[in-house]
Design a protein around this motif. Structure first.
Motif, PDB file in Angstrom:
ATOM      1  N   ILE A 142     -29.578 -20.104  96.940  1.00 44.77           N
ATOM      2  CA  ILE A 142     -29.922 -21.527  96.958  1.00 44.77           C
ATOM      3  C   ILE A 142     -30.580 -21.673  95.690  1.00 44.77           C
ATOM      4  CG2 ILE A 142     -30.604 -23.560  97.878  1.00 44.77           C
ATOM      5  CD1 ILE A 142     -30.246 -22.451 100.727  1.00 44.77           C
ATOM      6  N   ALA A 143     -30.337 -22.562  94.851  1.00 43.41           N
ATOM      7  CA  ALA A 143     -31.141 -22.689  93.677  1.00 43.41           C
ATOM      8  C   ALA A 143     -31.311 -24.228  93.649  1.00 43.41           C
ATOM      9  CB  ALA A 143     -30.516 -22.483  92.505  1.00 43.41           C
ATOM     10  N   VAL A 144     -32.680 -24.534  93.430  1.00 47.02           N
ATOM     11  CA  VAL A 144     -33.238 -26.037  93.391  1.00 47.02           C
ATOM     12  C   VAL A 144     -34.021 -26.439  92.326  1.00 47.02           C
ATOM     13  CG1 VAL A 144     -34.386 -27.703  94.703  1.00 47.02           C
ATOM     14  CG2 VAL A 144     -33.295 -26.123  95.934  1.00 47.02           C
ATOM     15  N   ALA A 199     -39.078 -29.284  97.570  1.00 52.70           N
ATOM     16  CA  ALA A 199     -38.720 -27.612  97.761  1.00 52.70           C
ATOM     17  C   ALA A 199     -38.704 -27.396  98.982  1.00 52.70           C
ATOM     18  CB  ALA A 199     -39.933 -26.925  96.893  1.00 52.70           C
ATOM     19  N   VAL A 200     -39.513 -27.640 100.229  1.00 53.85           N
ATOM     20  CA  VAL A 200     -39.405 -27.145 101.417  1.00 53.85           C
ATOM     21  C   VAL A 200     -38.140 -27.791 102.316  1.00 53.85           C
ATOM     22  CG1 VAL A 200     -40.478 -27.631 103.911  1.00 53.85           C
ATOM     23  CG2 VAL A 200     -41.940 -27.029 101.906  1.00 53.85           C
ATOM     24  N   SER A 201     -37.861 -29.220 102.058  1.00 51.46           N
ATOM     25  CA  SER A 201     -36.556 -29.616 102.686  1.00 51.46           C
ATOM     26  C   SER A 201     -35.249 -28.955 102.021  1.00 51.46           C
ATOM     27  CB  SER A 201     -36.850 -31.148 102.433  1.00 51.46           C
ATOM     28  OG  SER A 201     -36.347 -31.529 101.179  1.00 51.46           O
ATOM     29  N   ARG A 202     -35.321 -28.735 100.659  1.00 47.08           N
ATOM     30  CA  ARG A 202     -33.980 -28.332 100.199  1.00 47.08           C
ATOM     31  C   ARG A 202     -33.914 -26.899 100.366  1.00 47.08           C
ATOM     32  NH1 ARG A 202     -33.524 -31.243  94.487  1.00 47.08           N
ATOM     33  NH2 ARG A 202     -31.527 -30.057  94.455  1.00 47.08           N
ATOM     34  N   LEU A 203     -34.856 -26.064 100.476  1.00 45.50           N
ATOM     35  CA  LEU A 203     -34.833 -24.639 100.771  1.00 45.50           C
ATOM     36  C   LEU A 203     -34.885 -24.233 102.429  1.00 45.50           C
ATOM     37  CD1 LEU A 203     -37.111 -23.086  98.248  1.00 45.50           C
ATOM     38  CD2 LEU A 203     -34.761 -23.026  97.856  1.00 45.50           C
ATOM     39  N   ALA A 233     -38.749 -19.223  97.788  1.00 46.77           N
ATOM     40  CA  ALA A 233     -39.749 -19.327  96.709  1.00 46.77           C
ATOM     41  C   ALA A 233     -39.717 -20.603  95.875  1.00 46.77           C
ATOM     42  CB  ALA A 233     -39.526 -18.125  95.769  1.00 46.77           C
ATOM     43  N   LEU A 234     -40.915 -21.180  95.608  1.00 47.80           N
ATOM     44  CA  LEU A 234     -41.290 -22.226  94.605  1.00 47.80           C
ATOM     45  C   LEU A 234     -41.992 -21.501  93.355  1.00 47.80           C
ATOM     46  CD1 LEU A 234     -41.263 -24.976  93.458  1.00 47.80           C
ATOM     47  CD2 LEU A 234     -43.312 -25.276  94.842  1.00 47.80           C
ATOM     48  N   ALA A 265     -33.906 -13.897  97.370  1.00 47.77           N
ATOM     49  CA  ALA A 265     -34.494 -15.060  97.803  1.00 47.77           C
ATOM     50  C   ALA A 265     -33.754 -16.227  97.467  1.00 47.77           C
ATOM     51  CB  ALA A 265     -36.036 -15.119  97.234  1.00 47.77           C
ATOM     52  N   ASP A 266     -34.007 -17.383  98.089  1.00 49.34           N
ATOM     53  CA  ASP A 266     -33.677 -18.604  97.565  1.00 49.34           C
ATOM     54  C   ASP A 266     -34.774 -19.448  96.820  1.00 49.34           C
ATOM     55  OD1 ASP A 266     -31.269 -18.636  98.832  1.00 49.34           O
ATOM     56  OD2 ASP A 266     -31.998 -19.308 100.588  1.00 49.34           O
ATOM     57  N   VAL A 267     -34.448 -19.824  95.499  1.00 50.52           N
ATOM     58  CA  VAL A 267     -35.452 -20.234  94.736  1.00 50.52           C
ATOM     59  C   VAL A 267     -35.509 -21.686  94.104  1.00 50.52           C
ATOM     60  CG1 VAL A 267     -36.733 -19.617  92.246  1.00 50.52           C
ATOM     61  CG2 VAL A 267     -35.415 -17.993  93.703  1.00 50.52           C
ATOM     62  N   ALA A 268     -36.608 -22.496  94.196  1.00 51.66           N
ATOM     63  CA  ALA A 268     -36.776 -23.746  93.541  1.00 51.66           C
ATOM     64  C   ALA A 268     -37.625 -23.561  92.297  1.00 51.66           C
ATOM     65  CB  ALA A 268     -37.718 -24.838  94.490  1.00 51.66           C
ATOM     66  N   ILE A 269     -37.232 -24.204  91.359  1.00 57.68           N
ATOM     67  CA  ILE A 269     -38.143 -24.190  90.012  1.00 57.68           C
ATOM     68  C   ILE A 269     -38.244 -25.678  89.630  1.00 57.68           C
ATOM     69  CG2 ILE A 269     -36.985 -21.987  89.287  1.00 57.68           C
ATOM     70  CD1 ILE A 269     -35.331 -23.652  87.043  1.00 57.68           C
TER      71      ILE A 269
END
Ligand code: NAD
Ligand code: MG
Length: 322
Positions: free
Chosen positions: A129-131, A150-154, A80-81, A102-106
């Motif tokens: 995973i937290a970004v 977000a796409v590359s790190r998640l 998720a972003l 879920a792994d999450v980017a904020i």
């Protein structure tokens, strides 16, 4: 004979243990929470923070589900972003997503690093995973970078929550400068457009996009001339995009909150006069807390909601549409 009775007694005792007495069981097992007394009510203390404000400095500090949200694997392995994931409604969604697996980017503004750090820590505590990607979404180039990072790190993305928003109360249209109007439009309308465009090539069938509308889309306040328009626009883009992306298997929905106790409200979103009585006109007699909306985001992202697209889910304490 004696042996038979004692055996029967033993069976009865065992049955009682497995099937607890009806009266005591309903009392022990019911977990009713009265929504009128569950969270703080007005009057609130006057308080002002310069935009964008920090949730951690609010009084009372909002409840984003830090202590209360319990997951059950509904979003296991999802990515998720969440824009504006540092505080308020976005933070509640980010915490719930992580607790659901879920792994999450904020994304957030650099001034909000303190709030963001707490969210990153909470996501990591779930073993996900937290970004953290700070930056200003009024810039199209940044929006593109935000999505690609977000796409590359998640390792992909399948939930996009366009939650970040700007709200500034103005008594008169004459008080709104072109720059201020532009900030509201860029943050609330252009940024979701840019971010969604950048994300779309990465979204596989089953993915979910969630926009943040408001009761303001349907019943605008006199002091939110510019903001209310952006929320009507959000409802509209959600319904348009749902039709466009339905055949691709991508669902698009919106959430329309009523008054929710967040940093946006204490950093110019409300007048001080309105802040003190914030939420008192709802049938529940109080504003919502971000945590109370978290399960809506989980539901909208979940595969189980596969027939829900183009919908606006309200959470407004009894007032407002839809
Ligand atoms: P909030 O202040 O906690 O969250 C909004 C976030 O938007 C901020 O944390 C910030 O990170 C982000 N943001 C603002 N401008 C930005 C920019 N230029 N670049 C990057 N990020 C930016 O407040 P909230 O109430 O949780 O707001 C979340 C969403 O909910 C908004 O879209 C808001 O319009 C909507 N909403 C809130 C309420 C309410 O009563 N609080 C009611 C209806 C809708
Ligand atoms: Mg914030």
């Amino acid at each position: 004979m004696e042996e038979q009775i004692s055996r029967r007694e033993a069976i009865e005792k065992l049955t009682q243990m497995i099937t607890p007495d009806e009266n005591s069981s309903s009392e022990n097992q019911t977990n009713l929470e009265d929504p009128t007394t569950k969270h703080p009510k007005p009057p609130f203390n006057k308080q002002f923070q310069p935009f964008p404000g920090l949730a951690s400095k609010m009084e009372p500090v909002p409840d984003h589900g830090e202590e209360s949200y319990v997951g059950s694997g509904r979003l296991k392995g999802r990515k998720a972003l969440v824009t504006g994931g540092d505080s308020g409604i976005g933070r509640a969604a980010a915490i719930a997503f992580a607790r659901e697996g879920a792994d999450v980017a904020i994304n957030y503004l650099p001034d909000e690093e303190e709030d963001a750090r707490q969210v990153i820590e909470l996501i990591e505590r779930e073993g996900r995973i937290a970004v953290a990607i700070p930056g200003d979404i009024r810039d199209e180039e940044f929006c593109k970078r935000l999505v690609s990072e977000a796409v590359s790190r998640l390792g992909g993305i399948d939930i996009l929550v366009n939650n970040a928003g700007h709200q500034k109360s103005n008594e008169s249209i004459l008080d709104i400068s072109t720059e201020a109007f532009d900030r509201t439009m860029k943050t609330n309308i252009y940024a979701p457009f840019w971010i969604t465009k950048a994300a779309l090539p990465h979204l596989k069938p089953g993915s979910s996009i969630i926009g943040l509308s408001s009761v303001q889309a349907y019943d605008p306040s006199k002091d939110l001339y510019d903001y209310a328009q952006t929320k009507a626009a959000t409802t509209s883009y959600v319904k348009s995009l749902a039709k466009q992306l339905g055949p691709k298997g991508i669902r698009v929905n919106g959430v329309a909150p009523g008054p929710v106790w967040t940093a946006l409200e204490v950093s110019g979103g409300q007048t001080q006069e309105n802040l003190v009585k914030f939420g008192d006109d709802t049938p529940l007699g109080r504003p919502g807390q971000p945590a109370e909306l978290a399960s809506i985001f989980v539901q909208l992202a979940d595969n189980n909601a596969s027939f829900a697209t183009g919908q606006i889910y309200g959470s407004a304490g009894g007032n407002g549409q839809p």
